[in-house]
Design an enzyme around this catalytic site. Structure first.
Site, PDB file in Angstrom:
ATOM      1  N   LYS A 121       0.816  -1.222   0.000  1.00 37.80           N
ATOM      2  CA  LYS A 121       0.000   0.000   0.000  1.00 37.80           C
ATOM      3  C   LYS A 121       0.848   1.269   0.000  1.00 37.80           C
ATOM      4  O   LYS A 121       0.613   2.167  -0.777  1.00 37.80           O
ATOM      5  CB  LYS A 121      -0.883   0.060   1.252  1.00 37.80           C
ATOM      6  CG  LYS A 121      -2.135  -0.727   1.186  1.00 37.80           C
ATOM      7  CD  LYS A 121      -3.113  -0.322   2.288  1.00 37.80           C
ATOM      8  CE  LYS A 121      -2.525  -0.217   3.674  1.00 37.80           C
ATOM      9  NZ  LYS A 121      -1.973  -1.430   4.229  1.00 37.80           N
ATOM     10  N   ARG A 155      -9.528   2.206   9.165  1.00 38.58           N
ATOM     11  CA  ARG A 155      -9.096   0.854   9.527  1.00 38.58           C
ATOM     12  C   ARG A 155     -10.238   0.031  10.113  1.00 38.58           C
ATOM     13  O   ARG A 155     -10.047  -1.146  10.387  1.00 38.58           O
ATOM     14  CB  ARG A 155      -8.003   0.902  10.603  1.00 38.58           C
ATOM     15  CG  ARG A 155      -6.584   1.237  10.164  1.00 38.58           C
ATOM     16  CD  ARG A 155      -5.923   0.091   9.434  1.00 38.58           C
ATOM     17  NE  ARG A 155      -4.603  -0.270   9.894  1.00 38.58           N
ATOM     18  CZ  ARG A 155      -3.473   0.307   9.509  1.00 38.58           C
ATOM     19  NH1 ARG A 155      -3.482   1.328   8.702  1.00 38.58           N
ATOM     20  NH2 ARG A 155      -2.319  -0.143   9.945  1.00 38.58           N
ATOM     21  N   ARG A 172      11.140  -6.700   4.802  1.00 37.31           N
ATOM     22  CA  ARG A 172      11.217  -5.264   5.068  1.00 37.31           C
ATOM     23  C   ARG A 172      11.839  -5.004   6.442  1.00 37.31           C
ATOM     24  O   ARG A 172      12.578  -4.039   6.619  1.00 37.31           O
ATOM     25  CB  ARG A 172       9.806  -4.668   5.013  1.00 37.31           C
ATOM     26  CG  ARG A 172       9.774  -3.174   5.270  1.00 37.31           C
ATOM     27  CD  ARG A 172       8.399  -2.616   5.032  1.00 37.31           C
ATOM     28  NE  ARG A 172       7.527  -2.794   6.165  1.00 37.31           N
ATOM     29  CZ  ARG A 172       6.238  -2.457   6.190  1.00 37.31           C
ATOM     30  NH1 ARG A 172       5.664  -1.957   5.118  1.00 37.31           N
ATOM     31  NH2 ARG A 172       5.507  -2.629   7.268  1.00 37.31           N
ATOM     32  N   ARG A 225      11.666  -1.563  11.233  1.00 37.35           N
ATOM     33  CA  ARG A 225      10.474  -1.087  11.942  1.00 37.35           C
ATOM     34  C   ARG A 225      10.200  -1.970  13.144  1.00 37.35           C
ATOM     35  O   ARG A 225      10.197  -3.193  13.028  1.00 37.35           O
ATOM     36  CB  ARG A 225       9.262  -1.104  10.989  1.00 37.35           C
ATOM     37  CG  ARG A 225       8.917   0.267  10.446  1.00 37.35           C
ATOM     38  CD  ARG A 225       7.807   0.190   9.453  1.00 37.35           C
ATOM     39  NE  ARG A 225       6.518  -0.215  10.020  1.00 37.35           N
ATOM     40  CZ  ARG A 225       5.368  -0.065   9.389  1.00 37.35           C
ATOM     41  NH1 ARG A 225       5.340   0.476   8.185  1.00 37.35           N
ATOM     42  NH2 ARG A 225       4.240  -0.463   9.937  1.00 37.35           N
ATOM     43  N   ARG A 256      -0.880  -7.848  13.596  1.00 41.37           N
ATOM     44  CA  ARG A 256      -1.389  -6.826  12.663  1.00 41.37           C
ATOM     45  C   ARG A 256      -2.277  -7.470  11.593  1.00 41.37           C
ATOM     46  O   ARG A 256      -3.278  -6.887  11.179  1.00 41.37           O
ATOM     47  CB  ARG A 256      -0.214  -6.075  12.026  1.00 41.37           C
ATOM     48  CG  ARG A 256       0.422  -5.084  13.008  1.00 41.37           C
ATOM     49  CD  ARG A 256       1.812  -4.650  12.585  1.00 41.37           C
ATOM     50  NE  ARG A 256       1.838  -3.998  11.303  1.00 41.37           N
ATOM     51  CZ  ARG A 256       2.877  -4.045  10.468  1.00 41.37           C
ATOM     52  NH1 ARG A 256       3.965  -4.721  10.782  1.00 41.37           N
ATOM     53  NH2 ARG A 256       2.829  -3.410   9.336  1.00 41.37           N
TER      54      ARG A 256
HETATM   55  P1  AMP Z   1       0.754   1.243   8.848  1.00 37.55           P
HETATM   56  O1  AMP Z   1       1.989   2.014   8.524  1.00 37.55           O
HETATM   57  O2  AMP Z   1      -0.457   1.704   8.073  1.00 37.55           O
HETATM   58  O3  AMP Z   1       0.949  -0.251   8.791  1.00 37.55           O
HETATM   59  O4  AMP Z   1       0.400   1.581  10.372  1.00 37.55           O
HETATM   60  C1  AMP Z   1       1.285   1.286  11.427  1.00 37.55           C
HETATM   61  C2  AMP Z   1       0.558   1.325  12.751  1.00 37.55           C
HETATM   62  O5  AMP Z   1       0.016   2.649  12.972  1.00 37.55           O
HETATM   63  C3  AMP Z   1      -0.635   0.406  12.860  1.00 37.55           C
HETATM   64  O6  AMP Z   1      -0.274  -0.923  13.226  1.00 37.55           O
HETATM   65  C4  AMP Z   1      -1.453   1.087  13.959  1.00 37.55           C
HETATM   66  O7  AMP Z   1      -0.878   0.854  15.225  1.00 37.55           O
HETATM   67  C5  AMP Z   1      -1.249   2.552  13.626  1.00 37.55           C
HETATM   68  N1  AMP Z   1      -2.280   3.039  12.691  1.00 37.55           N
HETATM   69  C6  AMP Z   1      -2.105   3.453  11.397  1.00 37.55           C
HETATM   70  N2  AMP Z   1      -3.268   3.834  10.855  1.00 37.55           N
HETATM   71  C7  AMP Z   1      -4.217   3.663  11.810  1.00 37.55           C
HETATM   72  C8  AMP Z   1      -5.616   3.861  11.876  1.00 37.55           C
HETATM   73  N3  AMP Z   1      -6.318   4.308  10.813  1.00 37.55           N
HETATM   74  N4  AMP Z   1      -6.262   3.591  13.051  1.00 37.55           N
HETATM   75  C9  AMP Z   1      -5.592   3.157  14.118  1.00 37.55           C
HETATM   76  N5  AMP Z   1      -4.268   2.913  14.129  1.00 37.55           N
HETATM   77  C10 AMP Z   1      -3.580   3.164  12.995  1.00 37.55           C
END
Ligand code: AMP
Length: 190
Positions: free
Chosen positions: A13, A88, A127, A133, A144
């Site tokens: 994404k 989400r 990654r 990360r 996740r």
């Molecule tokens: P991502 O980079 O999109 O995988 O997001 C990394 C982490 O940020 C996720 O595992 C959540 O802990 C938090 N996060 C990102 N977007 C959201 C969202 N829309 N709602 C809640 N937590 C989020």
């Protein structure tokens, strides 16, 4: 064009959002990136988010919704946006509808990038070695993916019912997927 990119962690994404946003000439808004920037800057928002992001849990909706609401109030969003990682869950999707209604607008399209689980786990572990990360350990990755299946995947029905969903196969190279996305989306200005 106002759009949302959905898909499991590891579906590509983030990479695709940056490319696609460039093509559509709109800002890519990644809630994960905004949280990571706040964590790196040790801001109050970052300190709140960290306890959730570290373990792969969703940051509480009120915190996330407020953050997105202020981002969508910025002037560069007037020409459109591409949301990556938000909404989400259904509550966030309803909140987003309200935010856009208040701005007198709505989403044009929601794109789901599909990918099979073995492939996304392999990509995320790869990654982890490159980016380091903290949420790319095997245990957190599994969590996740569970959160995605439980909370985020139902959004595809939510948007399909509204006739807004387009599905794109996320397997293959970055270029392959970018081409499919370009073909699946309405061309700006046409
Ligand atoms: P991502 O980079 O999109 O995988 O997001 C990394 C982490 O940020 C996720 O595992 C959540 O802990 C938090 N996060 C990102 N977007 C959201 C969202 N829309 N709602 C809640 N937590 C989020």
């Amino acid at each position: 064009m106002r759009s949302v990119l959905l898909g499991p962690p590891g579906a590509g994404k983030g990479t695709q959002a940056v490319r696609l946003a460039q093509r559509l000439d709109v800002p890519a808004i990644s809630t994960g990136d905004i949280f990571r920037a706040n964590i790196a800057g040790d801001t109050p928002l970052g300190r709140t988010a960290r306890s959730y992001t570290d373990v792969g849990k969703l940051v509480p909706d009120e915190v996330t919704n407020d953050m997105v609401r202020s981002r969508l109030a910025e002037p560069d969003v007037a020409k459109g946006f591409l949301l990556d990682g938000y909404p989400r869950n259904t509550a966030q999707a309803c909140e987003l509808e309200k935010m856009l209604e208040a701005l007198g607008t709505k989403l044009d399209v929601v794109v789901e990038i599909t990918a099979d689980t073995d492939e996304v786990v392999a990509r995320l572990l790869g990654r982890a070695k490159i980016e380091g990360r903290v949420d790319d350990t095997e245990e957190v990755i599994r969590h996740r993916l569970e959160v995605y299946a439980r909370s985020t995947a139902p959004l595809t029905d939510f948007y399909a019912e509204r006739g807004q969903l387009v599905r794109v196969d996320g397997m293959g190279t970055v270029d392959d997927v970018a081409e499919r996305l370009a073909a699946a989306l309405p061309t700006p200005g046409v």
